[in-house]
Design an enzyme around this catalytic site. Structure first.
Site, mmCIF file in Angstrom:
data_model
loop_
_atom_site.group_PDB
_atom_site.id
_atom_site.type_symbol
_atom_site.label_atom_id
_atom_site.label_comp_id
_atom_site.label_asym_id
_atom_site.label_seq_id
_atom_site.Cartn_x
_atom_site.Cartn_y
_atom_site.Cartn_z
ATOM 1 N N ASP A 1 11.223 9.717 0.721
ATOM 2 C CA ASP A 1 12.220 9.103 1.987
ATOM 3 C C ASP A 1 12.135 7.515 1.869
ATOM 4 O OD1 ASP A 1 12.840 11.788 2.612
ATOM 5 O OD2 ASP A 1 11.045 11.897 3.917
ATOM 6 N N LYS B 1 -1.838 -6.746 -0.898
ATOM 7 C CA LYS B 1 -2.177 -5.516 -1.994
ATOM 8 C C LYS B 1 -3.318 -6.160 -2.970
ATOM 9 C CE LYS B 1 2.047 -6.504 -3.559
ATOM 10 N NZ LYS B 1 3.282 -6.257 -4.293
ATOM 11 N N ASP C 1 5.001 -3.186 -10.751
ATOM 12 C CA ASP C 1 4.832 -3.436 -12.217
ATOM 13 C C ASP C 1 3.237 -3.941 -12.576
ATOM 14 O OD1 ASP C 1 4.879 -6.134 -10.782
ATOM 15 O OD2 ASP C 1 5.112 -6.926 -12.653
#
Lengths: 299, 299
Positions: free
Chosen positions: B19, B219, B244
């Protein structure tokens, strides 16, 4: 086995066994602005009995002549030849151990003491003083690899900025032949009765970005001892490092294969050296450096 | 088990199972100044089928409105609400997760994007812009502990200097209650086709001097995912992190308990994910994000 020097006989025997004394300063010779009791008398006694005295400091902001002024201001007799700071040690290492090519330059991050010592060894220095202006995102691309830089030397620099970090990083990142040296790795800088980030802290951006460690000159690392021994042709068995910290001064003496004496007037306390789990032990310890004088003079 | 998405059926099945898509940008949506093939079509397809799109970036120098301008300049449709940068994540964390006291201030090291996001959350910020002047040895003692500082936040700061390091260190060193946050820990900063020291590098002096680690927002750390999930009330099982890089984007998704998709248009290569010794594996991988569009449109 570790011996506490607490009798006249022990003090005399110790003094007889050593020709050269390497002294850490803060916590050994003085505390803040106050020279510790018996220190001047002990140094005079050593001079009278023909011992060699060397002052060994991790302060990379001062040249030997600048550090001499500090000793003189504390009324401690000394000559420039007796001072071995990490700025001078770095310059000595670059010139005499690395045999630095005369057509290459050093990019340095530091204070004028470091620049003075490098230039006294005929090493061409760039960076110090020149790069104090900040950089911005638009001109960052002007920082480019430069193969004329044969070494990057990082010392304490109160004028640090991103321009300097980006340059030091770029020269090392793009040229694996470029030598990477730090004057010392003290993580904090004691001043005004408190601490601020030290050389070991402010040089860490280059280490983190590169993922590569420098050759470290200051105590407790071996290159500095190698320079001292090389310069003065010392007999290690008859040379003693005197300090107040186990993890810098005493470890430094041990790493260099010297005798070691811890004095309890500074950082490390008696319970620490008596602790079974303490891996760093001096050969000798005493309550204070002045004890060498007071004890040896007793009948 | 890791699946490569390479057929129409696989692409459709994957799209049906998700979603919300969290996108890393560089290497996924674009490379340098060029938007990658099929990226705009893929994003349009997701919007048409009612998916939620979020852009998740470690760039702490830009606020959401500033980052939106970048996306618009790349002709990628987006709204400010869809952008989750580490500057915003940090501000969100301070306000909503820490519930920062209104009578305390934040001392921040960073760019105006960080300041903008903190102020948008009604957090009082000092440091950014104000402390750009270097300090000298004589005035260093004016930097003193300050209990009105409830948190120190370190982000990328091209105007870093020793004044800022000494302040950040002093506030944290003398006050164990002061929260220590870093916007991210990327060790290098990619720009102009090369790299310079990144946030993780330039914040390391404070970590080294303190001997204490910050809460890290960017992150691959968990606090950022916690903020994203908290804000958008996401169903983790139907949310996918697309990136990536294995060690940032994919690890981030794994740390947050999300599904993960690696695209091979950036840093991590196919042989790395197929390597038996590689501990970080995405749930799915594809040659490029555009494949989701191209494959799903085939008959």
């Amino acid at each position: 086995m570790m011996h506490k020097i607490s009798t006249t006989e022990e003090a005399r025997e110790f003094l007889d066994s050593i020709d050269t004394f390497l002294f850490d300063c803060d916590g050994v010779l003085w505390e803040g602005d106050r020279v510790l009791d018996g220190v001047r008398e002990t140094l005079s006694l050593l001079r009278q009995t023909g011992k060699r005295i060397l002052f060994v400091t991790n302060n990379s902001t001062k040249s030997r002549s600048m550090y001499l002024k500090k000793l003189v201001s504390m009324k401690i007799e000394a000559t420039e030849e007796e001072i071995f700071g990490s700025a001078y040690a770095t310059a000595y290492y670059v010139k005499n151990i690395l045999d630095f090519p005369t057509d290459k330059k050093v990019y340095a991050f530091g204070d004028k003491g470091l620049k003075e010592e490098l230039e006294a060894q005929n090493v061409t220095v760039c960076g110090i003083g020149e790069d104090n202006e900040p950089i911005d995102f638009d001109t960052l691309h002007t920082i480019k690899p430069d193969d004329s830089i044969g070494a990057v030397i990082l010392g304490f620099d109160i004028n640090l900025n991103y321009r300097k970090y980006a340059k030091a990083f770029t020269y090392l990142y793009h040229n694996p032949e470029c030598t990477f040296i730090a004057t010392n790795e003290d993580s904090t800088y004691p001043i005004h009765g408190t601490v601020y980030p030290g050389t070991g802290a402010i040089i860490s951006p280059v280490i983190t970005a590169l993922g590569r460690r420098p050759i470290v000159m200051g105590k407790p690392e071996k290159p500095m001892i190698d320079c001292v021994v090389d310069k003065y042709h010392l007999d290690k068995n008859r040379t003693c490092m005197v300090g107040d910290r186990l993890n810098t001064d005493i470890l430094f003496g041990i790493n260099g294969g010297l005798k070691t004496l811890l004095v309890l007037t500074g950082i490390s306390k008696e319970h620490e050296i008596l602790d079974q789990d303490q891996p760093i032990k001096p050969d000798f310890y005493a309550n204070a450096l002045g004890d060498l004088y007071f004890l040896s003079q007793q009948q």
